[in-house]
Design an enzyme around this catalytic site. Structure first.
Site, PDB file in Angstrom:
ATOM      1  N   LYS A  39      30.692 130.024 -39.450  1.00 53.46           N
ATOM      2  CA  LYS A  39      29.498 130.115 -39.886  1.00 53.46           C
ATOM      3  C   LYS A  39      28.964 131.785 -40.159  1.00 53.46           C
ATOM      4  CE  LYS A  39      24.811 128.577 -41.049  1.00 53.46           C
ATOM      5  NZ  LYS A  39      23.598 128.095 -40.356  1.00 53.46           N
ATOM      6  N   GLN A  40      29.030 132.362 -39.723  1.00 54.84           N
ATOM      7  CA  GLN A  40      28.440 134.323 -39.585  1.00 54.84           C
ATOM      8  C   GLN A  40      29.221 134.480 -37.969  1.00 54.84           C
ATOM      9  OE1 GLN A  40      23.979 132.081 -38.358  1.00 54.84           O
ATOM     10  NE2 GLN A  40      24.317 134.225 -37.417  1.00 54.84           N
TER      11      GLN A  40
ATOM     12  N   GLU B 204      27.130 128.384 -36.284  1.00 56.28           N
ATOM     13  CA  GLU B 204      26.166 126.893 -35.576  1.00 56.28           C
ATOM     14  C   GLU B 204      27.222 125.801 -36.752  1.00 56.28           C
ATOM     15  OE1 GLU B 204      21.203 128.089 -35.906  1.00 56.28           O
ATOM     16  OE2 GLU B 204      22.566 127.464 -37.721  1.00 56.28           O
TER      17      GLU B 204
ATOM     18  N   TRP C 147      14.723 133.942 -33.900  1.00 58.78           N
ATOM     19  CA  TRP C 147      15.675 135.185 -33.104  1.00 58.78           C
ATOM     20  C   TRP C 147      15.977 136.209 -34.319  1.00 58.78           C
ATOM     21  CZ3 TRP C 147      21.511 136.823 -33.548  1.00 58.78           C
ATOM     22  CH2 TRP C 147      21.901 136.102 -34.192  1.00 58.78           C
ATOM     23  N   ASP C 148      16.075 136.392 -35.829  1.00 59.17           N
ATOM     24  CA  ASP C 148      16.092 136.537 -37.263  1.00 59.17           C
ATOM     25  C   ASP C 148      16.072 138.444 -36.790  1.00 59.17           C
ATOM     26  OD1 ASP C 148      17.315 134.673 -37.291  1.00 59.17           O
ATOM     27  OD2 ASP C 148      16.554 134.367 -39.743  1.00 59.17           O
TER      28      ASP C 148
END
Length: 771
Positions: A599-600, A486, A355-356
């Site tokens: 994580k992000q 994640e 999906w990046d």
């Protein structure tokens, strides 16, 4: 963090050879052209640590997943872009001793990636164990002028001896992927052919049966005279060899011109004939004409996409490195291809599509390439819609509900971690958002009628079936998901996923109305093809969107990342012991999942997508809350934080996060560059400047800028294409200067004031009151 790359505006420079850094440099100095690419392996033999990699886009193998159990719907394979035939190979012997930098005494070593011209050069002096010293200068490139061609020049000179240098130039197909799950080799030989002009090797992948023909012409010149070469053959290998009696001070020049063709683009039975014709034309041009075409093609690329940073050489080098790698990874010529997280620079993540692409890469290509380039990234997903519906059916979804894969090469899900495969379903929303983003930027609503609406209907049906009604909450909820963070798996009501799902449902209804109005005949065809029950389905979708549940904490006044997030122990990142970082290398997975660490960007990813839905105070509260809990252990994380910090006028944090992403690979921040570069996050670096520091948005069909210049810079400028107009934008501390390269008049908003920009150059000076 490593810091051995020399600062330079247009070049990546390694001065001196350290074997411990070689795999990192192999990644950093990678080259490609959208159709093929390779790591910066040495042409000559090297017995030290190396990851040999030559890759052909779209050619993959379904390597069997290495797990001991399966569940219904679980992928049976993990698709991998394959390490293909090594075409750069040269075996060099000096009086029967192999030239190998791992065992030689190496001096005057220099490796240069010329980003302006798209070439990789290397020079060194090496003393062999027999005491003989040679000097080598080499250059190679993968042509973006013709993406089926590549070439190299290798010059070797004796420094302190006269003797025999044996040169063997070869194409070696007896290769394997380092990440092969069962140490399997994925290629079989179909045919090899050698004639007076060239060497040909045709290989076929196991299972998927892609044929790839690599054909090369090797020319060896001594004192300007072309030497006769002897044929060398063995299994999956073709080559030429010659012994040269050389004098001290003389040089031997080796030229190698190669074409790589695949059965994706040609009939298998025609590969050899096409390769012979293609190679013959390239050889007639010669190395230096091919090089000239390469330089001209890169000049055009830079005209479209360059960013200039004045006053900070390291930052200038970093952004050009990111742009360079993006441009040589994907050119948009073929809608069957997409962008792997590592591009052509390594094997991690299999070279598959994530999906990046939709969330991070689309904005870069929308602004820096012809419209067709970004469109082809969307068409890629449209052509895999049937597979997405099949993927959904494997998990129990019905009636045309589409679940796009987390990881794919051909539309099938091939990720091998259950918490990602089954739960990280927000990827569906990113694909829908990319359609919206493309239309918002280009104004091309016809895309909906051609392709987009069918995708949106499939995605909307998935969301409708994925939620369930909670009698307790009196809302629709979404259970058992993993958001972008994640470091949380199998949680309920991820705010970002719920937000994205509701938006998708509404946007699909809106898109249907647009198509019905602008293309009524196409709309009827889509309704029939998808069996869309407009009244019922639109009503159901609206009900879900209007009654979606969103976790919220009244005390902190923030959207909660998931149900129960505040039950976690809330220890901020600043209070984490340094020796515990990075968590993914120091903590058990169980401990990570129970922590509050992110994580992000997750909630903040949603606020980035839908920033117009929230006032600055709401954004600020959520940013401060989640930023303090984010460890940024994903390469995709810092750019989103940088853009949001810029919107909040927090220049210090915006620049801090920009630096984290800009030189992530050049300085090996995460100690993982040797695996390959973070190609998709490089698009986020571009976004940090253009959407962050320049504050560029598209609203109501117009460009908007709310810029500032980081204190470390004098000014910055960039080129963008917007709806058929090429613009050059230069931003200083008190001025925006725009060159409109068309005859079209543009209305552009700067700090909430609208200005007219006719053809030519115009500057808008602003002050603190205006800001």
């Amino acid at each position: 963090m490593k810091n051995y790359i020399k600062a330079d505006e247009w070049n990546i420079i390694e001065d001196g050879f350290d074997p411990h850094l070689n795999k990192i440099s192999e990644s950093l100095f990678s080259i490609g052209n959208g159709r093929m690419g390779q790591r910066a392996n040495f042409e000559e033999a090297y017995s030290g640590e190396t990851l040999q990699g030559n890759y052909v886009a779209g050619v993959y193998y379904p390597d069997k997943t290495r797990v001991g159990w399966w569940k219904n719907g679980y992928p049976e394979y993990f698709a991998k872009v394959l390490n293909a035939a090594n075409w750069i190979g040269l075996d060099i012997k000096v009086d029967d001793e192999v030239l190998d930098l791992n065992v030689c005494r190496v001096s005057a070593f220099k490796r240069v990636l010329n980003m302006k011209e798209g070439t990789l050069s290397r020079s060194f002096t090496a003393e062999l164990k027999n005491g003989k010293v040679v000097r080598v200068e080499a250059m190679r490139f993968c042509s973006i002028a013709d993406d089926e061609l590549a070439a190299l020049h290798y010059c070797i000179s004796p420094v302190n001896f006269e003797g025999i240098i044996t040169i063997t130039s070869f194409i070696d197909g007896d290769v394997k992927n380092q990440d092969a799950n069962y140490d399997e080799k994925f290629w079989n030989e179909v045919k090899q052919q050698q004639d007076s002009n060239a060497d040909y090797l045709v290989l076929r992948t196991k299972k998927t049966e892609f044929d790839v023909c690599t054909a090369g012409k090797s020319i060896v010149l001594y004192n300007g005279k072309e030497l006769s070469l002897d044929v060398v053959t063995k299994d999956k290998y073709v080559g030429r060899t010659v012994n040269v009696q050389i004098k001290k001070g003389d040089s031997v020049n080796i030229y190698k011109i190669v074409t790589t063709l695949s059965s994706q683009n040609y009939e298998k039975g025609q590969l050899l004939a096409v390769a012979e014709l293609k190679l013959g034309k390239a050889v007639n041009k010669g190395f230096y004409k091919l090089l000239k075409e390469q330089v001209l093609a890169w000049t055009v690329k830079w005209e479209e996409s360059d960013i200039i940073i004045n006053g900070d050489v390291a930052a200038q080098q970093a952004i050009r490195f990111n742009i360079f790698q993006l441009n040589q990874t994907y050119t948009g010529k073929d809608a069957r291809l997409n962008i792997g997280p590592k591009g052509f620079t390594g094997e991690k993540y299999g070279g598959s599509t994530y999906w990046d692409t939709e969330a991070y890469c689309i904005p870069f290509y929308l602004s820096t390439a012809p419209e067709e380039v970004a469109k082809n990234l969307l068409v890629y997903r449209y052509k895999q819609l049937d597979k997405a519906i099949e993927n959904g059916a494997k998990l129990g979804f019905i009636d045309g509900a589409a679940l796009y894969p987390m990881v794919t090469m051909n539309g099938e899900e091939c990720h091998n971690e259950w918490e990602i495969t089954f739960e990280e379903i927000h990827r569906n929303g990113a694909i829908a958002f990319a359609i919206f983003n493309y239309i918002r930027y280009t104004g091309d609503e016809s895309y909906l009628a051609q392709y987009g609406l069918e995708v949106l209907i499939g995605v909307a049906r998935f969301w409708k079936q994925r939620v369930n009604w909670s009698a307790d909450k009196n809302k629709f909820v979404m259970l058992g998901v993993t958001g972008p963070n994640e470091y949380e798996n199998n949680i309920n009501n991820n705010w970002y996923t719920n937000k994205l799902a509701a938006w998708c449902l509404r946007y699909t209804i809106e898109a249907s109305s647009v198509v019905k109005q602008i293309a009524p005949k196409e709309y009827k065809k889509i309704v029939a093809k998808t069996r869309l029950e407009e009244e019922k389905e639109f009503s159901d979708w609206t009900a879900v969107a209007d009654q979606m549940y969103y976790p919220y904490d009244a005390k902190a006044d923030v959207f909660l990342q998931q149900d129960g997030f505040m039950d976690k122990e809330q220890i901020l990142v600043k209070d984490l012991p340094a020796e515990d970082r990075p968590l993914n290398q120091k903590w058990s997975w169980d401990r990570i999942l129970r922590s509050c660490y992110i994580k992000q960007a997750d909630v903040l990813q949603g606020m980035y997508f839908f920033e117009d839905d929230y006032d600055l105070e709401t954004l600020r509260k959520n940013f401060n809350f989640y930023e303090s809990r984010t460890v940024h252990e994903s390469s995709l994380s810092p750019c989103v934080h940088s853009i949001l910090a810029a919107k909040l006028n927090d220049e210090e944090k915006a620049y801090e996060f920009y630096l984290r992403t800009a030189r992530l690979d050049l300085d090996d921040y995460n100690n993982d560059t040797e695996d390959g570069l973070h190609i998709t996050s490089m698009a986020g670096t571009w976004m940090s400047i253009v959407e962050g520091f320049a504050g560029m948005r598209v609203r109501n069909g117009q460009l908007v800028f709310n810029p500032f210049v980081p204190k470390a810079w004098n000014y910055f400028s960039f080129s963008i294409g917007f709806r058929g107009v090429q613009l050059k934008v230069k931003i200083t501390a008190d001025q925006v200067r725009i060159i409109n390269g068309s005859n079209q008049i543009l209305e552009i908003t700067i700090f909430n004031q609208s200005y007219t920009f006719p053809s030519g150059e115009k500057a808008i000076t602003y002050n603190e009151q205006l800001v």
